[in-house]
Scaffold this active site. Structure first.
Site, PDB file in Angstrom:
ATOM      1  CB  SER A 140      -0.824   0.075   1.226  1.00 14.11           C
ATOM      2  OG  SER A 140      -1.366   1.157   1.418  1.00 14.11           O
ATOM      3  CE1 TYR A 153      -3.932  -2.307   4.850  1.00 13.70           C
ATOM      4  CE2 TYR A 153      -3.396   0.023   4.650  1.00 13.70           C
ATOM      5  CZ  TYR A 153      -3.773  -1.178   4.256  1.00 13.70           C
ATOM      6  OH  TYR A 153      -3.946  -1.473   2.938  1.00 13.70           O
TER       7      TYR A 153
HETATM    8  N1  LIG Z   1      -8.552  -0.620  -1.626  1.00 12.18           N
HETATM    9  C1  LIG Z   1      -7.444   0.065  -1.356  1.00 12.18           C
HETATM   10  O1  LIG Z   1      -7.704   1.390  -1.285  1.00 12.18           O
HETATM   11  C2  LIG Z   1      -6.239  -0.507  -1.019  1.00 12.18           C
HETATM   12  C3  LIG Z   1      -5.150   0.256  -0.898  1.00 12.18           C
HETATM   13  C4  LIG Z   1      -3.672  -0.173  -0.671  1.00 12.18           C
HETATM   14  C5  LIG Z   1      -3.753  -1.646  -0.333  1.00 12.18           C
HETATM   15  N2  LIG Z   1      -4.605  -2.371  -0.554  1.00 12.18           N
HETATM   16  C6  LIG Z   1      -4.467  -3.705  -0.336  1.00 12.18           C
HETATM   17  O2  LIG Z   1      -5.004  -4.478  -1.334  1.00 12.18           O
HETATM   18  C7  LIG Z   1      -5.355  -5.964  -0.792  1.00 12.18           C
HETATM   19  C8  LIG Z   1      -6.746  -6.348  -1.436  1.00 12.18           C
HETATM   20  O3  LIG Z   1      -7.602  -5.501  -0.675  1.00 12.18           O
HETATM   21  P1  LIG Z   1      -9.099  -4.883  -0.981  1.00 12.18           P
HETATM   22  O4  LIG Z   1      -8.896  -3.355  -1.212  1.00 12.18           O
HETATM   23  O5  LIG Z   1      -9.209  -5.469  -2.362  1.00 12.18           O
HETATM   24  O6  LIG Z   1     -10.016  -4.959   0.115  1.00 12.18           O
HETATM   25  P2  LIG Z   1     -11.024  -6.344   0.098  1.00 12.18           P
HETATM   26  O7  LIG Z   1     -12.266  -5.961  -0.832  1.00 12.18           O
HETATM   27  O8  LIG Z   1     -11.745  -6.016   1.689  1.00 12.18           O
HETATM   28  O9  LIG Z   1     -10.707  -7.635   0.046  1.00 12.18           O
HETATM   29  C9  LIG Z   1      -9.479  -8.102   0.821  1.00 12.18           C
HETATM   30  C10 LIG Z   1      -9.582  -9.622   0.453  1.00 12.18           C
HETATM   31  O10 LIG Z   1      -8.537 -10.226   1.332  1.00 12.18           O
HETATM   32  C11 LIG Z   1      -9.091 -11.450   1.930  1.00 12.18           C
HETATM   33  N3  LIG Z   1      -9.026 -11.754   3.398  1.00 12.18           N
HETATM   34  C12 LIG Z   1      -9.178 -10.933   4.479  1.00 12.18           C
HETATM   35  N4  LIG Z   1      -8.705 -11.609   5.421  1.00 12.18           N
HETATM   36  C13 LIG Z   1      -8.108 -12.779   5.110  1.00 12.18           C
HETATM   37  C14 LIG Z   1      -7.648 -13.687   5.896  1.00 12.18           C
HETATM   38  N5  LIG Z   1      -7.627 -14.112   7.233  1.00 12.18           N
HETATM   39  N6  LIG Z   1      -7.346 -15.059   5.310  1.00 12.18           N
HETATM   40  C15 LIG Z   1      -7.428 -15.226   3.927  1.00 12.18           C
HETATM   41  N7  LIG Z   1      -7.992 -14.227   3.397  1.00 12.18           N
HETATM   42  C16 LIG Z   1      -8.447 -12.862   3.703  1.00 12.18           C
HETATM   43  C17 LIG Z   1     -10.650 -11.335   1.747  1.00 12.18           C
HETATM   44  O11 LIG Z   1     -11.218 -12.422   1.651  1.00 12.18           O
HETATM   45  P3  LIG Z   1     -12.189 -13.355   2.668  1.00 12.18           P
HETATM   46  O12 LIG Z   1     -12.985 -12.205   3.498  1.00 12.18           O
HETATM   47  O13 LIG Z   1     -12.989 -14.247   1.825  1.00 12.18           O
HETATM   48  O14 LIG Z   1     -11.403 -14.133   3.514  1.00 12.18           O
HETATM   49  C18 LIG Z   1     -10.671 -10.543   0.258  1.00 12.18           C
HETATM   50  O15 LIG Z   1     -10.638 -11.313  -0.527  1.00 12.18           O
HETATM   51  C19 LIG Z   1      -5.007  -5.851   0.650  1.00 12.18           C
HETATM   52  O16 LIG Z   1      -3.840  -6.287   0.952  1.00 12.18           O
HETATM   53  C20 LIG Z   1      -4.870  -4.237   0.928  1.00 12.18           C
HETATM   54  O17 LIG Z   1      -4.388  -4.123   2.258  1.00 12.18           O
HETATM   55  C21 LIG Z   1      -6.001  -1.823  -0.734  1.00 12.18           C
END
Ligand SMILES: NC(=O)c1ccc[n+]([C@@H]2O[C@H](COP(=O)([O-])OP(=O)(O)OC[C@H]3O[C@@H](n4cnc5c(N)ncnc54)[C@H](OP(=O)(O)O)[C@@H]3O)[C@@H](O)[C@H]2O)c1
Length: 263
Positions: A140, A153
């Protein structure tokens, strides 16, 4: 198409960025293993794909690191090997450091840092043996600087940079690439799913995410950069400039961040 027939394992594929990467890479002809905790949601993602027969589901919980070696065996044995491991699954946090219970900090570290590390350690020997592989980590911009409400985080994402920057040097001679991806605000449920200080779900859409880049656009921008083997990748809106401010004018960035309203 360079991802045609490549074998790619994506964690966090049930939602947001991982889901968008699944659709995009499936369209490009990749064979995918998709993972997260929710089997039914992964089934839906698989069924939404243009080529669902190229998708294999392995459910896992990144917080249960003891179970990850056997999950890796299952993933590797399905298509015979793994070319790319996308360590994308993760969880965010929304609470002041003073109000955040130690077990919440540990949970965030366990999922974001130890989960990705454990999975990587389980896949790495097979990549070393084949002298080929690419590990992609969704960090991130919070892996490059910190803001209020995100201390755990930001810590978990900074830790990924230390670990994977070191690993990159150790596996260079084995032809294994490491890419750290730093998204800005991407329109997903990451803020809704974030943990508050007592461990409860935040359940509110962040302002940044609400107006952020759509996940499918993010995936389309990311894939060519992975293909080129870029070591660190920044994708998002104007918030990306903060990475450069941190590098060249850190005091100015700190001053600016003190005034910005964060949600
Ligand atoms: N969206 C943003 O603005 C942003 C910015 C910077 C970085 N990121 C990073 O991008 C990545 C994806 O996030 P996203 O934005 O797509 O958010 P999201 O829609 O909340 O997706 C998160 C994913 O992680 C999985 N997950 C969460 N806890 C888990 C666990 N204990 N074991 C296995 N899987 C788990 C969830 O699946 P289940 O609930 O089915 O387990 C879901 O598929 C993350 O690493 C996040 O930190 C996002």
């Amino acid at each position: 198409m360079s991802f045609n027939n490549k074998i790619i394992w994506i964690t966090g594929a049930s939602s947001g960025i991982g889901e968008a990467l699944t659709y995009e890479l499936n369209q490009q002809g990749a064979k995918l293993i998709i993972s997260s905790r929710r089997k039914e949601t992964l089934e839906q993602v698989k069924n939404n794909c243009s080529n669902p027969s190229d998708i294999h589901i392995v459910t896992l919980d990144l917080a249960k690191t003891d179970e990850l070696p056997s999950k890796a065996e299952e993933a590797i044995s399905h298509w015979g090997h793994v070319d790319y491991l996308f360590n994308n699954g993760g969880i965010s946090q929304r609470s002041n450091a003073i109000d955040t219970n130690l077990d919440v900090i540990r949970t965030v570290m366990e999922i974001n840092f130890f989960g990705s590390v454990a999975l990587t350690k389980a896949v790495l020997p097979s990549m070393i043996e084949r002298e080929s592989g690419h590990i992609v980590i969704t960090s991130s911009v919070m892996g490059k600087f910190g803001t209020r409400l995100r201390s755990s985080y930001a810590a978990s994402k900074h830790a990924l940079h230390g670990y994977f920057d070191s690993l990159r040097q150790e596996v260079y001679d084995k032809n294994i690439k490491i890419s750290l991806v730093c998204p800005g605000f991407i329109k997903t449920n990451v803020t809704k799913n974030a943990l508050e200080g007592d461990g409860s779900k935040h359940n509110k859409m962040g302002k940044g995410q609400e107006h952020g880049m759509p996940a499918d656009e993010f995936a389309r921008k990311l894939i060519p950069k992975i293909n080129r083997g870029k070591e660190e990748i920044y994708i998002g809106g104007s918030e990306i400039w903060a990475v450069y401010l941190k590098r060249f004018f850190p005091r100015l960035l700190n001053k600016m961040l003190r005034k910005v309203k964060v949600t």
